[in-house]
Design an enzyme around this catalytic site. Structure first.
Site, PDB file in Angstrom:
ATOM      1  N   GLU A 152     102.996  40.613  64.299  1.00 60.41           N
ATOM      2  CA  GLU A 152     104.061  41.619  64.339  1.00 60.41           C
ATOM      3  C   GLU A 152     105.294  41.049  63.654  1.00 60.41           C
ATOM      4  O   GLU A 152     105.745  39.948  63.981  1.00 60.41           O
ATOM      5  CB  GLU A 152     104.364  42.010  65.793  1.00 60.41           C
ATOM      6  N   ARG A 153     105.816  41.811  62.710  1.00 65.59           N
ATOM      7  CA  ARG A 153     106.963  41.346  61.912  1.00 65.59           C
ATOM      8  C   ARG A 153     106.652  40.024  61.218  1.00 65.59           C
ATOM      9  O   ARG A 153     107.536  39.178  61.047  1.00 65.59           O
ATOM     10  CB  ARG A 153     108.231  41.211  62.765  1.00 65.59           C
ATOM     11  N   ASN A 195     104.823  41.594  72.758  1.00 69.08           N
ATOM     12  CA  ASN A 195     104.177  42.876  73.038  1.00 69.08           C
ATOM     13  C   ASN A 195     102.715  42.541  73.320  1.00 69.08           C
ATOM     14  O   ASN A 195     101.959  42.242  72.410  1.00 69.08           O
ATOM     15  CB  ASN A 195     104.270  43.817  71.830  1.00 69.08           C
ATOM     16  N   GLU A 278     110.822  48.488  75.250  1.00 66.09           N
ATOM     17  CA  GLU A 278     110.039  49.129  74.184  1.00 66.09           C
ATOM     18  C   GLU A 278     108.616  49.448  74.645  1.00 66.09           C
ATOM     19  O   GLU A 278     107.648  49.224  73.935  1.00 66.09           O
ATOM     20  CB  GLU A 278     110.035  48.249  72.925  1.00 66.09           C
ATOM     21  N   ARG A 311     112.683  37.794  78.887  1.00 67.66           N
ATOM     22  CA  ARG A 311     113.555  38.284  77.803  1.00 67.66           C
ATOM     23  C   ARG A 311     114.532  39.344  78.298  1.00 67.66           C
ATOM     24  O   ARG A 311     114.179  40.198  79.123  1.00 67.66           O
ATOM     25  CB  ARG A 311     112.711  38.822  76.643  1.00 67.66           C
ATOM     26  N   ARG A 328     123.357  51.107  73.053  1.00 68.05           N
ATOM     27  CA  ARG A 328     122.335  50.063  73.128  1.00 68.05           C
ATOM     28  C   ARG A 328     122.948  48.667  73.167  1.00 68.05           C
ATOM     29  O   ARG A 328     122.411  47.774  73.810  1.00 68.05           O
ATOM     30  CB  ARG A 328     121.384  50.227  71.936  1.00 68.05           C
ATOM     31  N   LYS A 352     118.710  37.619  72.859  1.00 67.34           N
ATOM     32  CA  LYS A 352     118.866  37.633  71.394  1.00 67.34           C
ATOM     33  C   LYS A 352     120.313  37.293  71.033  1.00 67.34           C
ATOM     34  O   LYS A 352     121.234  37.667  71.766  1.00 67.34           O
ATOM     35  CB  LYS A 352     118.490  39.003  70.831  1.00 67.34           C
ATOM     36  N   ASP A 357     119.737  43.776  67.595  1.00 62.48           N
ATOM     37  CA  ASP A 357     118.363  43.378  67.301  1.00 62.48           C
ATOM     38  C   ASP A 357     118.253  42.652  65.964  1.00 62.48           C
ATOM     39  O   ASP A 357     117.674  43.194  65.019  1.00 62.48           O
ATOM     40  CB  ASP A 357     117.493  44.636  67.293  1.00 62.48           C
ATOM     41  N   GLU A 379     117.947  33.393  71.544  1.00 63.01           N
ATOM     42  CA  GLU A 379     116.792  33.661  70.684  1.00 63.01           C
ATOM     43  C   GLU A 379     117.262  34.031  69.272  1.00 63.01           C
ATOM     44  O   GLU A 379     118.065  34.938  69.095  1.00 63.01           O
ATOM     45  CB  GLU A 379     115.974  34.814  71.289  1.00 63.01           C
ATOM     46  N   GLU A 385     112.649  39.773  59.549  1.00 60.26           N
ATOM     47  CA  GLU A 385     112.417  41.212  59.731  1.00 60.26           C
ATOM     48  C   GLU A 385     113.472  42.056  59.013  1.00 60.26           C
ATOM     49  O   GLU A 385     113.139  42.941  58.234  1.00 60.26           O
ATOM     50  CB  GLU A 385     112.387  41.536  61.225  1.00 60.26           C
ATOM     51  N   GLU A 508     123.445  40.347  52.538  1.00 62.52           N
ATOM     52  CA  GLU A 508     124.296  41.231  53.346  1.00 62.52           C
ATOM     53  C   GLU A 508     125.102  42.163  52.440  1.00 62.52           C
ATOM     54  O   GLU A 508     125.262  43.345  52.728  1.00 62.52           O
ATOM     55  CB  GLU A 508     125.246  40.383  54.208  1.00 62.52           C
TER      56      GLU A 508
HETATM   57  O1  GCW Z   1     113.210  44.343  66.675  1.00 65.72           O
HETATM   58  C1  GCW Z   1     112.201  44.597  67.471  1.00 65.72           C
HETATM   59  C2  GCW Z   1     111.017  44.473  66.572  1.00 65.72           C
HETATM   60  C3  GCW Z   1     109.752  44.527  67.386  1.00 65.72           C
HETATM   61  C4  GCW Z   1     109.815  43.384  68.392  1.00 65.72           C
HETATM   62  C5  GCW Z   1     111.050  43.562  69.269  1.00 65.72           C
HETATM   63  C6  GCW Z   1     111.231  42.446  70.270  1.00 65.72           C
HETATM   64  C7  GCW Z   1     107.977  42.142  69.285  1.00 65.72           C
HETATM   65  O2  GCW Z   1     111.075  45.503  65.617  1.00 65.72           O
HETATM   66  O3  GCW Z   1     108.684  44.391  66.500  1.00 65.72           O
HETATM   67  O4  GCW Z   1     108.655  43.355  69.187  1.00 65.72           O
HETATM   68  O5  GCW Z   1     112.180  43.588  68.467  1.00 65.72           O
HETATM   69  O6  GCW Z   1     111.998  41.530  70.000  1.00 65.72           O
HETATM   70  O7  GCW Z   1     110.632  42.494  71.325  1.00 65.72           O
END
Ligand code: GCW
Length: 680
Positions: A152-153, A195, A278, A311, A328, A352, A357, A379, A385, A508
């Site tokens: 993923e990503r 996930n 999510e 998380r 958010r 994060k 995100d 994190e 991404e 950027e």
């Molecule tokens: O930004 C989002 C990503 C998801 C990711 C999620 C996360 C693993 O688009 O792909 O899922 O963050 O950090 O949980």
């Protein structure tokens, strides 16, 4: 058919990088998996007694005399003492893992000295990591998913760990990877995606023997292995009626499952959990808090010394864009700050670095300073991404350095808060740093060969956040191109600095103006789509209309997010006068004609920065082209071909970004570009 390529680029540990340590005699004193690894690394040297050998690796229980030293300071926890004297090098680690890391550090020191044209002076150096936990998270799936691929990503091919629904039989490549990670000081690895789909949920139970094989590899390089687990495991795997964290059967299920894990992998690290995020299951379904959820797993892990990495990425992903009160950016603080003090000691809350995100530009998350009685880990995202997906050059170290050096509570830096190094009046337990890895089965590990530098830089900054991005790049170049002659190495370093030092700022400048993120193609997150997420439920709006743009997150008139910051930041961000330009639209909604501190207006800034950034790509391409005569010698042909292919795509994509954004904001505002440049 295996997706593992037959010829893999050695990244920053080509044979020549270790050559300075293996040209004479060597001795490794002691036993254990990491010292055995050190022995293999030094296999090219001639064996000699430790008292005399040119290179000696040992652990803290060795005595000075046996190593041929007059005295030996005690190595610090997690660290090593390195003594250079009369042409000898003695590395003494606190334990085997630290000794092995010290050996790689010696190779790095030698490489950097060579690039700088100096020799390493005699003396004693004592080195320990700033962050007590330095973890890499892998978003790897066992199976290939139709949209996301396997990782993923991930932008570098398939998973290094899994193939065709199971752990690979051949883990040779994982060894190579673990070696790279050990050399940058990583001490923990989570092998599967946060996930957790149904197949991967079974890693915790049915696939333990295979997870143990991965753990064996990482152990030999000083790392512990973690699994991402599903909060829904008791129902999914144990067929219980509930996942309620306060239910006795659920608690017993987690205890038993965890006991089995430790019976198979005695030094297992613990669990990583993405809950109520999510679509992943979590404690909210049972009216419980995230402290209840995390403590459930902590209780099962505690007897074994394991850790829960929980998380904080919890937000409403089913928002209505018309609802201006839900923000958010506020979510993690709203959910977690009130729980400070309620997490068990073996819970690490992983936050994060920014409140949204992993966008190209975000302020630092206020959660990092809001929970002094909680082990907070920060994190980062090494996988690119939102920063060009390893097709664009984007060296992330300058941004990470800024985040880590940011004095979030006015006094302590983010690095200090994560490391738990705070003052007596504000003790904070250590959480450490974590990052999402950017590797895969790609022959260059990372898709874009230059993206290797980001993985390298993460480890180095987790070790020592006072290193500059330029110093880290020097190290990475000196090691990666250790086979080049002195003149070639110097030229390569100059070219790569020209290409990479400002690469993130450049990215950027053509993508994300003034703190606005998410103007990307939905789903894949690559390429421009100004309104791609604007009317979606994900909560990522910029609210551009004909009059203006930006999100009002002030206390006075907006969502109140600025109020989550300690002073001085709440005041700094609240006020249009003091809010820095680069974050203006993150915190404020302003007309296109608003004048920035730079003197330009918002809309003219959008026009200029995009055009200028694309023009700079001439220099980036030129710097790489200047190395053409080294291709085939210092620069492998395949490496050059890959870099050139990526540079071409970067240009194509950057032009697309420039044109789409300039056109959109011209149309929206009706204000022409003052320079008269063409708008498409
Ligand atoms: O930004 C989002 C990503 C998801 C990711 C999620 C996360 C693993 O688009 O792909 O899922 O963050 O950090 O949980």
């Amino acid at each position: 058919m295996s997706s593992t390529p037959s010829r893999v680029h050695p990244a920053w540990l080509p044979p020549e990088a270790l050559a300075p340590l293996t040209s004479g005699t060597a001795a490794v004193v002691g036993d254990g998996p990491c010292l055995d690894t050190a022995r293999r690394e030094l296999a090219g040297a001639r064996p000699a007694p430790a008292r005399e050998a040119d290179v000696v690796v040992a652990t803290g229980d060795a005595c000075a005399d046996d190593l041929g030293l007059a005295e030996l300071p005690a190595p610090p926890p997690r660290g090593a003492v390195t003594v250079r004297t009369g042409g000898r090098l003695v590395v003494v680690g606190h334990d085997g893992a630290a000794a092995l890391r010290g050996l790689y550090a010696a190779a790095r020191t030698a490489a950097r000295a060579r690039l700088a044209g100096r020799s390493t002076p005699d003396g004693v150096s004592i080195d320990a990591p700033e962050q007590p936990r330095r973890m890499l998270d892998h978003w790897d799936n066992m199976e290939v998913h139709p949209v996301m691929g396997q990782v993923e990503r991930g932008y570098a091919g398939g998973s290094l760990f899994f193939e065709a629904g199971r752990v690979r039989d051949d883990l040779a490549r994982v060894h190579e990877y673990a070696r790279l990670l050990a050399s940058i000081g990583i001490d923990a690895v989570a092998v599967n995606n946060v996930n957790v789909h149904e197949r991967e949920a079974h890693l915790l139970t049915d696939d333990l023997a295979d997870v143990a094989r991965l753990a064996d590899v990482f152990r030999a390089y000083g790392m512990v292995t973690y699994l991402s687990v599903s909060f829904g495991s008791p129902r999914l795997l144990g067929h219980l009626a509930t996942n309620d964290p306060l239910d006795e059967d659920v608690r017993a299920w987690w205890r038993q499952a965890t006991d089995r894990v430790y019976a198979t992998i005695p030094d297992f690290g613990g669990y990583v959990v993405k809950a109520d995020s999510e679509g992943q299951p979590g404690p909210f379904a049972y009216g419980r808090t995230h402290a209840d959820g995390a403590n459930l797993l902590a209780e099962a892990l505690r007897p074994h010394g394991g850790t829960v990495v929980w998380r904080a990425f919890v937000y409403d992903h089913r928002q209505d864009w018309r609802d201006r009160s839900t923000d958010r950016a506020r979510a993690a603080h709203d959910h977690f700050a009130p729980l400070d003090g309620r997490f068990a000691e073996n819970v690490v809350l992983q936050v994060k670095h920014g409140p949204m995100d992993f966008q190209v530009r975000e302020p630092v998350s206020p959660v990092i300073a809001a929970m002094p009685r909680t082990r907070v880990a920060v994190e980062l995202q090494v996988t690119q991404e939102y920063t060009g997906q390893q097709r664009h050059v984007a060296y992330l170290a300058p941004a990470w350095r800024e985040y880590l050096g940011f004095r979030l509570d006015g006094e302590h830096t983010v690095a200090q808060l994560a490391a738990g190094e705070t003052s007596p009046d504000r003790p904070q337990p250590a959480g450490g740093l974590a990052a999402v890895s950017n590797v895969g089965t790609d022959a260059f590990w990372t898709g874009h060969p230059l993206a290797q530098a980001n993985l390298y830089a993460f480890g180095r900054l987790a070790w020592d956040s006072s290193l500059t991005a330029e110093e880290i790049l020097d190290e990475w170049v000196a090691l990666t191109f250790a086979g080049a002659d002195d003149a070639a190495l110097t030229r390569i370093a100059a070219a790569l600095h020209a290409m990479m030092d400002d690469s993130l700022a450049r990215y950027e400048a053509y993508t994300a103006p003034l703190g606005i993120g998410f103007m990307v193609t939905p789903g894949v997150h690559y390429g421009p789509s100004v309104e791609g997420y604007e009317y979606s439920p994900w909560g990522t709006y910029h609210f551009a209309d004909r009059d203006g743009i930006g999100v009002d997150r002030t206390v006075a008139t907006g969502t109140g997010y600025t109020g989550q910051y300690p002073s001085p930041w709440r005041e700094t961000y609240e006020s249009l006068e003091t809010c820095p330009d680069e974050l203006l639209l993150f915190f404020h909604h302003v007309p296109y004609t608003h004048v920035l501190h730079s003197g330009s207006t918002v809309v003219q800034h959008v026009y200029d920065s995009r055009a200028d950034a694309v023009e700079q790509l001439d220099d980036v391409e030129g710097a790489w082209a200047s190395l053409a005569d080294l291709v085939g010698t210092a620069v492998p042909e395949a490496y050059d071909a890959r870099v050139r292919e990526r540079l071409a795509e970067q240009r194509r994509s950057a032009v697309e970004w420039r044109d789409q954004l300039r056109t959109y904001f011209h149309r929206a505002s009706g204000i022409p570009d003052a320079t008269g440049r063409a708008i498409y």
